[in-house]
Motif scaffolding. Structure first.
Motif, mmCIF file in Angstrom:
data_model
loop_
_atom_site.group_PDB
_atom_site.id
_atom_site.type_symbol
_atom_site.label_atom_id
_atom_site.label_comp_id
_atom_site.label_asym_id
_atom_site.label_seq_id
_atom_site.Cartn_x
_atom_site.Cartn_y
_atom_site.Cartn_z
ATOM 1 N N THR A 180 24.971 40.182 55.769
ATOM 2 C CA THR A 180 25.162 40.368 57.208
ATOM 3 C C THR A 180 23.797 40.229 57.873
ATOM 4 O O THR A 180 22.809 40.793 57.392
ATOM 5 N N ILE A 181 23.721 39.488 58.954
ATOM 6 C CA ILE A 181 22.459 39.315 59.678
ATOM 7 C C ILE A 181 22.596 39.937 61.057
ATOM 8 O O ILE A 181 23.508 39.577 61.817
ATOM 9 N N VAL A 182 21.725 40.896 61.366
ATOM 10 C CA VAL A 182 21.729 41.534 62.685
ATOM 11 C C VAL A 182 20.473 41.105 63.441
ATOM 12 O O VAL A 182 19.401 40.950 62.857
ATOM 13 N N GLU A 220 33.248 44.543 36.311
ATOM 14 C CA GLU A 220 33.486 43.839 35.056
ATOM 15 C C GLU A 220 34.612 42.822 35.187
ATOM 16 O O GLU A 220 34.598 41.783 34.537
ATOM 17 N N LYS A 221 35.590 43.119 36.031
ATOM 18 C CA LYS A 221 36.715 42.215 36.222
ATOM 19 C C LYS A 221 36.674 41.619 37.627
ATOM 20 O O LYS A 221 36.174 42.234 38.564
ATOM 21 N N GLU A 222 37.199 40.430 37.755
ATOM 22 C CA GLU A 222 37.254 39.792 39.070
ATOM 23 C C GLU A 222 38.273 40.503 39.954
ATOM 24 O O GLU A 222 39.335 40.940 39.490
ATOM 25 N N ILE A 223 37.933 40.623 41.231
ATOM 26 C CA ILE A 223 38.783 41.283 42.212
ATOM 27 C C ILE A 223 39.569 40.211 42.973
ATOM 28 O O ILE A 223 38.977 39.287 43.530
ATOM 29 N N PRO A 224 40.891 40.303 43.002
ATOM 30 C CA PRO A 224 41.651 39.317 43.775
ATOM 31 C C PRO A 224 41.439 39.525 45.276
ATOM 32 O O PRO A 224 41.553 40.639 45.781
ATOM 33 N N TYR A 225 41.079 38.456 45.968
ATOM 34 C CA TYR A 225 40.929 38.539 47.422
ATOM 35 C C TYR A 225 41.009 37.128 48.002
ATOM 36 O O TYR A 225 40.795 36.140 47.295
ATOM 37 N N ASP A 226 41.334 37.062 49.262
ATOM 38 C CA ASP A 226 41.417 35.794 49.983
ATOM 39 C C ASP A 226 40.040 35.500 50.565
ATOM 40 O O ASP A 226 39.551 36.233 51.424
ATOM 41 N N TYR A 227 39.389 34.424 50.096
ATOM 42 C CA TYR A 227 38.023 34.163 50.568
ATOM 43 C C TYR A 227 37.976 33.673 52.013
ATOM 44 O O TYR A 227 36.908 33.472 52.569
ATOM 45 N N ARG A 228 39.136 33.512 52.645
ATOM 46 C CA ARG A 228 39.139 33.201 54.079
ATOM 47 C C ARG A 228 39.544 34.413 54.934
ATOM 48 O O ARG A 228 39.591 34.328 56.151
ATOM 49 N N ASN A 229 39.838 35.543 54.291
ATOM 50 C CA ASN A 229 40.234 36.759 55.021
ATOM 51 C C ASN A 229 39.026 37.692 55.149
ATOM 52 O O ASN A 229 38.765 38.527 54.292
ATOM 53 N N GLU A 230 38.288 37.537 56.234
ATOM 54 C CA GLU A 230 37.041 38.278 56.406
ATOM 55 C C GLU A 230 37.268 39.773 56.528
ATOM 56 O O GLU A 230 36.505 40.574 55.978
ATOM 57 N N GLU A 231 38.298 40.181 57.220
ATOM 58 C CA GLU A 231 38.537 41.618 57.378
ATOM 59 C C GLU A 231 38.849 42.279 56.041
ATOM 60 O O GLU A 231 38.422 43.405 55.769
ATOM 61 N N ILE A 237 33.935 45.892 50.897
ATOM 62 C CA ILE A 237 32.550 46.382 50.976
ATOM 63 C C ILE A 237 32.515 47.831 51.441
ATOM 64 O O ILE A 237 31.788 48.675 50.886
ATOM 65 N N ARG A 238 33.307 48.155 52.457
ATOM 66 C CA ARG A 238 33.315 49.530 52.966
ATOM 67 C C ARG A 238 33.740 50.510 51.864
ATOM 68 O O ARG A 238 33.122 51.569 51.687
ATOM 69 N N ASN A 239 34.766 50.158 51.114
ATOM 70 C CA ASN A 239 35.249 51.048 50.057
ATOM 71 C C ASN A 239 34.240 51.179 48.915
ATOM 72 O O ASN A 239 34.061 52.263 48.357
ATOM 73 N N GLN A 240 33.584 50.086 48.576
ATOM 74 C CA GLN A 240 32.637 50.101 47.465
ATOM 75 C C GLN A 240 31.385 50.922 47.780
ATOM 76 O O GLN A 240 30.804 51.550 46.892
ATOM 77 N N PHE A 241 30.963 50.921 49.052
ATOM 78 C CA PHE A 241 29.696 51.561 49.400
ATOM 79 C C PHE A 241 29.864 52.891 50.143
ATOM 80 O O PHE A 241 28.878 53.506 50.545
ATOM 81 N N ALA A 242 31.090 53.343 50.301
ATOM 82 C CA ALA A 242 31.329 54.654 50.914
ATOM 83 C C ALA A 242 30.704 55.743 50.051
ATOM 84 O O ALA A 242 30.866 55.755 48.826
ATOM 85 N N LEU A 252 26.352 50.416 56.774
ATOM 86 C CA LEU A 252 27.762 50.025 56.745
ATOM 87 C C LEU A 252 28.330 49.880 58.149
ATOM 88 O O LEU A 252 29.134 48.978 58.425
ATOM 89 N N GLU A 253 27.916 50.757 59.047
ATOM 90 C CA GLU A 253 28.348 50.637 60.445
ATOM 91 C C GLU A 253 27.876 49.319 61.048
ATOM 92 O O GLU A 253 28.619 48.640 61.768
ATOM 93 N N GLU A 254 26.635 48.959 60.749
ATOM 94 C CA GLU A 254 26.113 47.674 61.235
ATOM 95 C C GLU A 254 26.946 46.511 60.678
ATOM 96 O O GLU A 254 27.294 45.576 61.400
ATOM 97 N N VAL A 255 27.279 46.600 59.394
ATOM 98 C CA VAL A 255 28.053 45.534 58.754
ATOM 99 C C VAL A 255 29.450 45.437 59.352
ATOM 100 O O VAL A 255 29.949 44.346 59.666
ATOM 101 N N MET A 256 30.109 46.580 59.526
ATOM 102 C CA MET A 256 31.484 46.574 60.040
ATOM 103 C C MET A 256 31.557 46.059 61.475
ATOM 104 O O MET A 256 32.559 45.462 61.881
ATOM 105 N N ASN A 257 30.490 46.246 62.246
ATOM 106 C CA ASN A 257 30.497 45.837 63.655
ATOM 107 C C ASN A 257 29.812 44.502 63.902
ATOM 108 O O ASN A 257 29.696 44.062 65.047
#
Length: 366
Positions: A180-182, A220-231, A237-242, A252-257
């Motif tokens: 994220t670039i602010v 260790e395992k790949e996480i299924p996600y849609d690489y075009r679904n930014e939200e 990221i929010r869950n991993q770094f909470a 995290l607030e900077e990243v989410m906004n």
């Protein structure tokens, strides 16, 4: 008559390939799925062989005048105490670091008057015939080209359509990251700060009145996600770094906004051949070393030049040129990929002991 070539992707690999193929006398069309140049990303290092390449492209003086001068890296603990400082020695006279978007714009300006760019479209089918490649585009257009170059990144459509599924070539490095670039300084300018907890890394890079926020975590395992679904990616990221220490909650607030956000896995593309018939891959599409290498942009520039040099060496015979490109450039790629895999362990240590060991190594301990 001039031969026609199609380039998929308008980032460093695509623009560099377009530049060299145009210089070699081809009619070049670049198709890019985004509505414009894709902005955002960490600065690009221009060193060693890449310096000579950008000089040949007439870009070296502009790169020199726009270079970034990073000064030091600070390794922080949860109390914001600096445990170690690594001074960034002055780059050698022939090494430069430049903002990604600045370099991308410089390169685009060098080709935009000589190359056709089609934004907001993409390739949906490729069919090779005896004298060319028939291409169909998502927008409904069709065309035939003498050669096609897949310069469309880690999730390359050209690679998928012509070489096989991504999973056949992707080697997961058991790490995910976001950038994220602010547009403000969160720490002192020209400084990098790094904070780790086991399997997690938070890194800040400040320069030119902006700050890169880079978040990495092990898996260790790949996480299924849609690489075009930014939200959906922001949620990961929010869950991993909470609950992480230091001043991660504020970051995290900077990243989410933020308006700029990029998320993906750290992986490498390893392919037995980057060419097939009249189609060739350049940059991350063929040999991604992972962003941990810090060389995505320069590898793309190097790869496009290696391909162009092969064409010159082989007098434009694409079959011989493709063979030469595969053989001559591969040792360099294998070395870079090996070093990048090692750097991931340095970036995201997985235990408290590994963090302490890393922070007690070279540098100035405080």
């Amino acid at each position: 008559m001039k031969k026609n070539v199609l380039v998929s992707g308008a980032s460093f690999a695509g623009i560099s390939t377009a530049y060299w193929m145009n210089q070699s006398g081809y009619n070049v069309t670049v198709v890019e799925i985004a509505e414009g140049l894709k902005k955002g990303g960490t600065p690009v290092n221009i060193r060693e062989n890449t310096v000579d390449i950008v000089k040949r492209m007439g870009l070296l003086d502009q790169i020199k005048s726009n270079k970034i001068n990073m000064e030091l890296t600070e390794f922080k603990n949860s109390d914001d105490v600096t445990e170690k400082v690594e001074l960034r020695v002055d780059l050698a006279e022939d090494e430069y670091e430049i903002e990604r978007d600045v370099l991308l714009n410089l390169m685009f300006d060098a080709v935009k008057d000589d190359v056709e760019f089609i934004f907001g479209d993409s390739i949906v089918s490729l069919k090779e015939e005896s004298n060319g490649v028939d291409v169909a585009f998502k927008g409904g257009q069709k065309g035939s080209y003498d050669l096609v170059f897949g310069c469309d990144g880690i999730h390359s459509a050209v690679r998928k359509l012509y070489f096989g599924e991504e999973a056949e070539y992707s080697q997961f490095l058991e790490t995910y990251f976001s950038i994220t670039i602010v547009d403000k300084l969160l720490i002192r300018e020209n400084t990098t700060q790094m904070y780790n907890e086991p399997g997690k890394a938070v890194m800040l890079n400040s320069y030119n009145n902006k700050t890169d926020i880079v978040l990495c975590f092990s898996s260790e395992k790949e996480i299924p996600y849609d690489y075009r679904n930014e939200e959906g990616q922001r949620t990961i990221i929010r869950n991993q770094f909470a609950g992480l220490g230091w001043w991660t909650p504020e970051l995290l607030e900077e990243v989410m906004n933020s308006k700029t956000f990029y998320f993906d896995k750290l992986c490498q593309m390893k392919m037995p051949s980057w060419t097939k018939g009249r189609v060739a891959l350049v940059g991350d599409a063929g040999y991604c070393a992972s962003p941990a290498a810090g060389m995505g942009g320069s590898l793309a520039i190097d790869g496009a030049a290696a391909l162009a040099d092969a064409f010159q060496k082989c007098d434009g015979d694409y079959e011989l040129a493709f063979q030469s490109y595969n053989k001559s450039f591969r040792p360099f790629i294998e070395e870079v990929q090996a070093n990048a895999a090692l750097f991931v362990e340095f970036l995201v240590p997985r235990t408290e002991e590994a963090i302490r060991a890393r922070n007690s190594q070279a540098g100035y301990e405080l």
